[in-house]
Scaffold this motif. Structure first.
Motif, PDB file in Angstrom:
ATOM      1  N   MET A   1       0.848  -1.187   0.000  1.00  0.00           N
ATOM      2  CA  MET A   1       0.000   0.000   0.000  1.00  0.00           C
ATOM      3  C   MET A   1       0.882   1.235   0.000  1.00  0.00           C
ATOM      4  SD  MET A   1      -2.988   0.942   2.714  1.00  0.00           S
ATOM      5  CE  MET A   1      -3.818  -0.593   2.367  1.00  0.00           C
ATOM      6  N   ALA A   2       0.602   2.153  -0.896  1.00  0.00           N
ATOM      7  CA  ALA A   2       1.439   3.328  -1.024  1.00  0.00           C
ATOM      8  C   ALA A   2       1.199   4.281   0.136  1.00  0.00           C
ATOM      9  CB  ALA A   2       1.153   4.026  -2.350  1.00  0.00           C
ATOM     10  N   GLY A   3       2.253   4.999   0.546  1.00  0.00           N
ATOM     11  CA  GLY A   3       2.106   6.003   1.580  1.00  0.00           C
ATOM     12  C   GLY A   3       2.135   5.399   2.971  1.00  0.00           C
ATOM     13  N   THR A   4       2.174   6.294   3.977  1.00  0.00           N
ATOM     14  CA  THR A   4       2.210   5.867   5.367  1.00  0.00           C
ATOM     15  C   THR A   4       0.850   6.109   6.004  1.00  0.00           C
ATOM     16  OG1 THR A   4       4.546   6.455   5.503  1.00  0.00           O
ATOM     17  CG2 THR A   4       3.352   6.208   7.581  1.00  0.00           C
ATOM     18  N   LEU A   5       0.295   5.081   6.612  1.00  0.00           N
ATOM     19  CA  LEU A   5      -1.011   5.205   7.244  1.00  0.00           C
ATOM     20  C   LEU A   5      -0.870   5.846   8.620  1.00  0.00           C
ATOM     21  CD1 LEU A   5      -2.666   1.787   6.337  1.00  0.00           C
ATOM     22  CD2 LEU A   5      -2.844   3.976   5.159  1.00  0.00           C
ATOM     23  N   LEU A   6      -1.807   6.733   8.926  1.00  0.00           N
ATOM     24  CA  LEU A   6      -1.803   7.387  10.232  1.00  0.00           C
ATOM     25  C   LEU A   6      -2.267   6.402  11.305  1.00  0.00           C
ATOM     26  CD1 LEU A   6      -3.420  10.752   9.096  1.00  0.00           C
ATOM     27  CD2 LEU A   6      -1.058  10.434   9.843  1.00  0.00           C
ATOM     28  N   PRO A   7      -1.849   6.610  12.563  1.00  0.00           N
ATOM     29  CA  PRO A   7      -2.269   5.705  13.646  1.00  0.00           C
ATOM     30  C   PRO A   7      -3.791   5.658  13.764  1.00  0.00           C
ATOM     31  CG  PRO A   7      -0.502   7.164  14.372  1.00  0.00           C
ATOM     32  CD  PRO A   7      -0.934   7.658  13.033  1.00  0.00           C
ATOM     33  N   GLY A 112     -10.347   5.809  -8.088  1.00  0.00           N
ATOM     34  CA  GLY A 112      -9.140   5.620  -7.294  1.00  0.00           C
ATOM     35  C   GLY A 112      -9.045   4.199  -6.769  1.00  0.00           C
ATOM     36  N   ARG A 113      -8.809   4.060  -5.460  1.00  0.00           N
ATOM     37  CA  ARG A 113      -8.639   2.728  -4.858  1.00  0.00           C
ATOM     38  C   ARG A 113      -9.920   1.907  -4.867  1.00  0.00           C
ATOM     39  NH1 ARG A 113      -7.572   1.812   0.251  1.00  0.00           N
ATOM     40  NH2 ARG A 113      -6.546  -0.169  -0.200  1.00  0.00           N
ATOM     41  N   ILE A 114     -11.063   2.559  -5.013  1.00  0.00           N
ATOM     42  CA  ILE A 114     -12.327   1.817  -5.037  1.00  0.00           C
ATOM     43  C   ILE A 114     -12.332   0.817  -6.188  1.00  0.00           C
ATOM     44  CG2 ILE A 114     -14.842   2.031  -5.247  1.00  0.00           C
ATOM     45  CD1 ILE A 114     -14.547   4.891  -4.098  1.00  0.00           C
ATOM     46  N   ALA A 115     -11.626   1.144  -7.263  1.00  0.00           N
ATOM     47  CA  ALA A 115     -11.575   0.252  -8.425  1.00  0.00           C
ATOM     48  C   ALA A 115     -10.964  -1.103  -8.076  1.00  0.00           C
ATOM     49  CB  ALA A 115     -10.780   0.904  -9.553  1.00  0.00           C
ATOM     50  N   LEU A 116     -10.153  -1.151  -7.014  1.00  0.00           N
ATOM     51  CA  LEU A 116      -9.526  -2.412  -6.611  1.00  0.00           C
ATOM     52  C   LEU A 116     -10.557  -3.468  -6.223  1.00  0.00           C
ATOM     53  CD1 LEU A 116      -6.652  -0.938  -4.401  1.00  0.00           C
ATOM     54  CD2 LEU A 116      -6.348  -2.133  -6.583  1.00  0.00           C
ATOM     55  N   ALA A 117     -11.769  -3.034  -5.904  1.00  0.00           N
ATOM     56  CA  ALA A 117     -12.815  -3.971  -5.493  1.00  0.00           C
ATOM     57  C   ALA A 117     -13.514  -4.622  -6.687  1.00  0.00           C
ATOM     58  CB  ALA A 117     -13.846  -3.258  -4.623  1.00  0.00           C
ATOM     59  N   THR A 141      -1.490  -0.023  -6.858  1.00  0.00           N
ATOM     60  CA  THR A 141      -0.423  -1.031  -6.804  1.00  0.00           C
ATOM     61  C   THR A 141      -0.864  -2.332  -6.138  1.00  0.00           C
ATOM     62  OG1 THR A 141       0.374  -0.103  -4.708  1.00  0.00           O
ATOM     63  CG2 THR A 141       1.355   0.757  -6.738  1.00  0.00           C
ATOM     64  N   GLU A 142      -2.159  -2.444  -5.854  1.00  0.00           N
ATOM     65  CA  GLU A 142      -2.620  -3.608  -5.091  1.00  0.00           C
ATOM     66  C   GLU A 142      -3.444  -4.587  -5.922  1.00  0.00           C
ATOM     67  OE1 GLU A 142      -4.093  -1.997  -1.069  1.00  0.00           O
ATOM     68  OE2 GLU A 142      -3.815  -0.218  -2.321  1.00  0.00           O
ATOM     69  N   TRP A 143      -3.353  -4.503  -7.239  1.00  0.00           N
ATOM     70  CA  TRP A 143      -4.089  -5.431  -8.088  1.00  0.00           C
ATOM     71  C   TRP A 143      -3.578  -6.852  -7.899  1.00  0.00           C
ATOM     72  CZ3 TRP A 143      -8.237  -3.284  -9.967  1.00  0.00           C
ATOM     73  CH2 TRP A 143      -8.238  -1.941 -10.360  1.00  0.00           C
ATOM     74  N   THR A 144      -4.478  -7.809  -7.932  1.00  0.00           N
ATOM     75  CA  THR A 144      -4.049  -9.206  -7.973  1.00  0.00           C
ATOM     76  C   THR A 144      -3.540  -9.496  -9.381  1.00  0.00           C
ATOM     77  OG1 THR A 144      -6.190 -10.054  -8.722  1.00  0.00           O
ATOM     78  CG2 THR A 144      -5.870  -9.809  -6.326  1.00  0.00           C
ATOM     79  N   PRO A 145      -2.740 -10.542  -9.566  1.00  0.00           N
ATOM     80  CA  PRO A 145      -2.286 -10.884 -10.920  1.00  0.00           C
ATOM     81  C   PRO A 145      -3.450 -11.089 -11.889  1.00  0.00           C
ATOM     82  CG  PRO A 145      -1.006 -12.086  -9.299  1.00  0.00           C
ATOM     83  CD  PRO A 145      -2.111 -11.397  -8.541  1.00  0.00           C
TER      84      PRO A 145
END
Length: 339
Positions: A1-7, A112-117, A141-145
């Motif tokens: 996952m790109a970027g740093t997630l906040l606590p 955006g990331r919603i497309a990953l679903a 960057t999180e697509w399955t093969p």
């Protein structure tokens, strides 16, 4: 996952603060199944930013259509959404825009990331004839093969292009989706187009067999790996992780600092262990720091000692002036270490 997630604790504090200050109340005419649910408003979503990851899936599903349309790009940028949340937002998109078959380019780009679903059958419904649409999908960057392969095939089929027809801007737009190419497709890429974007391809972290095929493609441009210079190693980036055991052993120790750290991470463990102690000692601190735990596990005692010397920055004369790592874009001065 790109970027740093906040606590999570911080996000929940922000979420509670915004929700408590919101004057929203349950709709008097709610969506079926949303009785008593205070759905997200556009103002809430705008204020929450990454804290939108704290919404329950059922809250997201109860969002008003107009709210979804106005805020979809904001929601698509949230890095912390879980798979259930993304699936819910995808279902919301289908509620609002109909099935993916009917979606236009601006719909797809806004997700955006919603497309990953989107599952493979839903990806197959998309109109992927435009490289701009595909480029927006390749930012994720999180697509399955399987998903990545579906996007690649969808673009080729919808655009009418064959792999041999792809121009450099197509290759750039495909980005990480190029990792879904099989070993019979990569040789079809035109050398002239590959040469233009080789440094961009060298930023991808594809599977070993794909990198090996890109390495063979690179040989058509730069010649045999035994002839590669420091500037070539810099430009090729992760593609160098496609080198065979025999080829890697032939790389002069003076060239070792010019591998990219991203490439070092990509070397299969059984290939990386073939480096000599001298080659490992010459990696440079940043490359040495990129060595993975699995790679370390395969090294001998003498190799581990050499790795520690590289980590400590113990410089031998042969690479005293060499950079710890180099830019993947390469440059006209890439062949000589900076002063």
């Amino acid at each position: 996952m790109a970027g740093t997630l906040l606590p999570k604790e911080f996000l929940w504090a922000v979420f509670e603060s915004v929700r408590n200050s919101s004057d929203e109340s349950p709709s008097l005419d709610p969506i079926p199944g949303c009785q008593g649910v205070t759905a997200p408003s556009f103002d809430d979503i705008f204020k929450l930013a990454e804290a939108n990851a704290c919404w329950a899936p059922e809250d997201l599903l109860c969002m008003e259509e107009d709210t979804f349309i106005r805020s979809v790009e904001l929601l698509g940028a949230v890095k912390g959404f879980s798979q259930p949340q993304l699936l819910t937002l995808k279902e919301k998109a289908i509620q609002v825009w109909n099935l993916p078959f009917f979606w236009r380019e601006h719909h797809i780009v806004s997700l955006g990331r919603i497309a990953l679903a989107l599952n493979v059958s839903q990806l197959e419904q998309l109109d992927l004839s435009s490289i701009d649409t595909v480029a927006s999908l390749s930012q994720q960057t999180e697509w399955t093969p399987e998903q990545a392969k579906s996007i690649l095939q969808g673009f080729l089929e919808d655009s009418g292009y064959g792999v041999q027809d792809l121009k450099s801007f197509h290759l750039v737009g495909l980005g990480a989706i190029l990792c879904a190419m099989n070993i019979t497709e990569i040789p079809l890429i035109k050398i002239s187009e590959f040469r233009v974007v080789v440094a961009r391809i060298g930023t991808l972290t594809c599977s070993t067999h794909v990198l090996a095929e890109f390495k063979r493609k690179a040989e058509e441009v730069f010649g045999d790996p035994t002839e590669w210079t420091s500037s070539v190693l810099q430009e090729l980036g992760t593609i160098t992780a496609g080198l065979t055991q025999a080829e890697l052993r032939t790389i002069d120790k003076e060239l070792m600092p010019y591998f990219q750290p991203s490439a070092v991470k990509c070397f299969p463990d059984e290939i990386f262990k073939e480096l000599s102690a001298e080659q490992i000692a010459s990696l440079g601190p940043e490359n040495a720091a990129a060595v993975t735990h699995a790679q370390r596990q395969r090294l001998s005692t003498s190799q581990l000692q050499s790795l520690q010397r590289a980590l400590d920055g113990a410089k031998t004369h042969s690479w005293q002036e060499a950079p710890a790592s180099a830019s993947p874009t390469g440059s006209s001065s890439a062949g000589s270490p900076p002063g």
